[in-house]
Scaffold this motif. Sequence first.
Motif, short mmCIF file in Angstrom:
data_model
loop_
_atom_site.label_atom_id
_atom_site.label_comp_id
_atom_site.label_asym_id
_atom_site.label_seq_id
_atom_site.Cartn_x
_atom_site.Cartn_y
_atom_site.Cartn_z
N LEU A 52 30.27 23.46 35.05
CA LEU A 52 29.59 24.72 34.70
C LEU A 52 29.51 24.79 33.18
CD1 LEU A 52 30.90 27.56 37.08
CD2 LEU A 52 28.85 26.15 37.30
N TYR A 60 32.91 31.14 37.87
CA TYR A 60 31.73 31.74 37.24
C TYR A 60 31.97 33.24 37.01
CZ TYR A 60 26.94 33.47 36.75
OH TYR A 60 25.81 34.10 36.28
N CYS A 108 24.60 30.60 32.01
CA CYS A 108 25.32 29.44 32.56
C CYS A 108 24.38 28.56 33.38
CB CYS A 108 26.44 29.98 33.46
SG CYS A 108 27.31 28.74 34.42
N LEU A 111 24.79 25.05 36.23
CA LEU A 111 25.55 23.94 36.81
C LEU A 111 24.78 22.66 36.51
CD1 LEU A 111 26.98 23.46 40.35
CD2 LEU A 111 25.19 21.92 39.55
N LEU A 150 33.94 27.14 42.22
CA LEU A 150 32.92 27.40 41.20
C LEU A 150 32.48 28.87 41.12
CD1 LEU A 150 30.60 24.25 41.30
CD2 LEU A 150 32.48 24.76 39.76
N LEU A 152 24.06 27.19 43.80
CA LEU A 152 25.32 26.42 43.82
C LEU A 152 25.54 25.78 45.19
CD1 LEU A 152 27.98 28.68 41.99
CD2 LEU A 152 26.56 26.87 41.05
#
Length: 552
Positions: free
Chosen positions: A471, A437, A459, A461, A433, A299
């Motif tokens: 996401l 998450y 998941c 991104l 984020l 990320l």
Amino acid sequence: MAGMKWWGWGLDGVEFSHEDKPALAPFIRERIGLDVTRPTVPPPRFEQLDVPPSRLPDGLRAALERAVGAEHVSVDALDRVVHARGKSLRDLVRQRRGEFPRLPDVVVRPGDEDAVVAVVRAALDADAVLIPFGGGSSISGSLEPPADEARPVISVDLERLDRVLAIDEHARLARIQAGALGPRLEAQLNARGWTLGHYPDSFTHSTLGGWIATRSSGMQSDRYGDIADLTRGLRVVTPHGLLVVRPHPAASNGPSVREMVLGSEGRLGIITEATVHVRRLPERRVILGYLFPTFADGLAAMRDIAASECQPSVTRVSDAPETQFSFATRKRPTVLDRLQSAALRAYLRHRKGFDLSQMCLSFIGYEGSARHVARERKAVGRIVARHGGLCVGAGPGELYDQKKFDTPYIRDFLLDRGVAADVSETAAPWSELERLYDAVNAAGHGAFAQLGVRGYLMCHLSHSYHAGACLYFTFAFDPTPGGDLLAEYAVVKRAIQQAFVDCGATLSHHHAVGTEHAEWLEQDLSAPGVRLVEGLLAGADPGRNLNPGKIV
Ligand code: FAD
């Protein structure tokens, strides 16, 4: 629409198989307790369904035949069932169960804009309901008529409006009819050296008009923009006449009517044509694979790339569960593949200090001249290295690029075995984020625990922006024995969606509102925001003839 499955994704005869992916069956057994060899419950044969008859009045039928030609007016049962819903999990389960509280009474296929105008006029005169239909790939319940709709329901399939009409090479704008499916649209542009560059995973079965009506986003949005960025001009047949949005590069002409049409899900009118940005086909296109020690590292690297001078076409990083799933779907590896993979794993563990259970796979795409691509690769490589990542070459990226349009078939494979699988996606600022998450993982796993089922949640991104990113969560679980799959699905889906809005994220980044996400609209937009949307829809369509019940 010939060959589109009425009960699942894609074309009849195309199916997902685990047999050429040796690691997949053990992976699924370990993670959700499903033995993929268990007896399947395939969908019933179409002849076994109890399809309610069409309630199309004779007068309306005659008017529609005059509007589009009798051969383009269909009350065929299969046609009406295919057009009844989109492809959300709820849609597919109810199609398979043969639950049809309200089907369209007729499917019409206008061949030009004048025919669309005539269809709308005929529908308004008869106080009928119109539901525009593009590729039918909606995943948010945007196509189904309300169960209690007493008026005749017309599905307007735009498939015959599928041409690129003109390309303005100086302005790099193309006029394209709204019913063009992704491959048809790109083939016409590519033949003249151009591309729209919009590639949603549903590309093969979705249309320009559908993308606009749902605010779609494609895998290369980082470079090309979302459909909202790509769309400049519009022609829309509305109850008040033909709405024309001219393709200004920018304008200060009041609240944006262009933006009102974007995401309108057929509630303001039928889009017949759009003028969109196009670009020259790139000289070079490459998608490289990278590995990061953890999702947090991935990320952070994507955030730094977005803040840098680089502009890759694709930025995508999977969390550890999605990385493990990706590895499990690899086709039978050769001896060389196995040796290389063992050497890489040893290198990552011993030299780079990776905990392989936390490792995350990423894809970054580059496009442009050979020099531009080389420069960007270098600059991105430095950012990746700063976050402990490393490049693993073009092989994984090519594989991803090839199989991305096949992956959607896996949901039917699981459903045949009684397993529910679906997706929920959102967007939030970079600063939120990680918290988002964690919150979604807690909510999703909490829902699995509440139901007492083994579930999997993963998941990635994708779609990076100046201020944040999308996401995208995928979940799957084997429902409790004797339990109602849809009721249990709702528990998981609602927990994840609620976590989105509780964290300040949006109810959807690119799947639209439909009926699936409507209950979170007020939490996303605030009550006055919903009032604005209601006022817009009521003003544009006072008789509620256009796709009623969607969005609000
Ligand atoms: P439809 O499903 O036919 O219609 C969707 C809505 O748009 C309906 O409300 C319909 O009335 C309206 N509409 C359609 N055409 C018109 C028109 N001409 N005028 C006015 N209204 C119209 N979405 C993404 O953005 N990115 C993805 O990567 C992506 N991947 C997907 C993968 C799978 C497996 C599935 C099932 C869906 C995916 N989706 C994705 C969601 C879906 O493909 C998009 O919402 C797409 O934009 C819908 O286009 P369509 O042509 O199929 O529209």
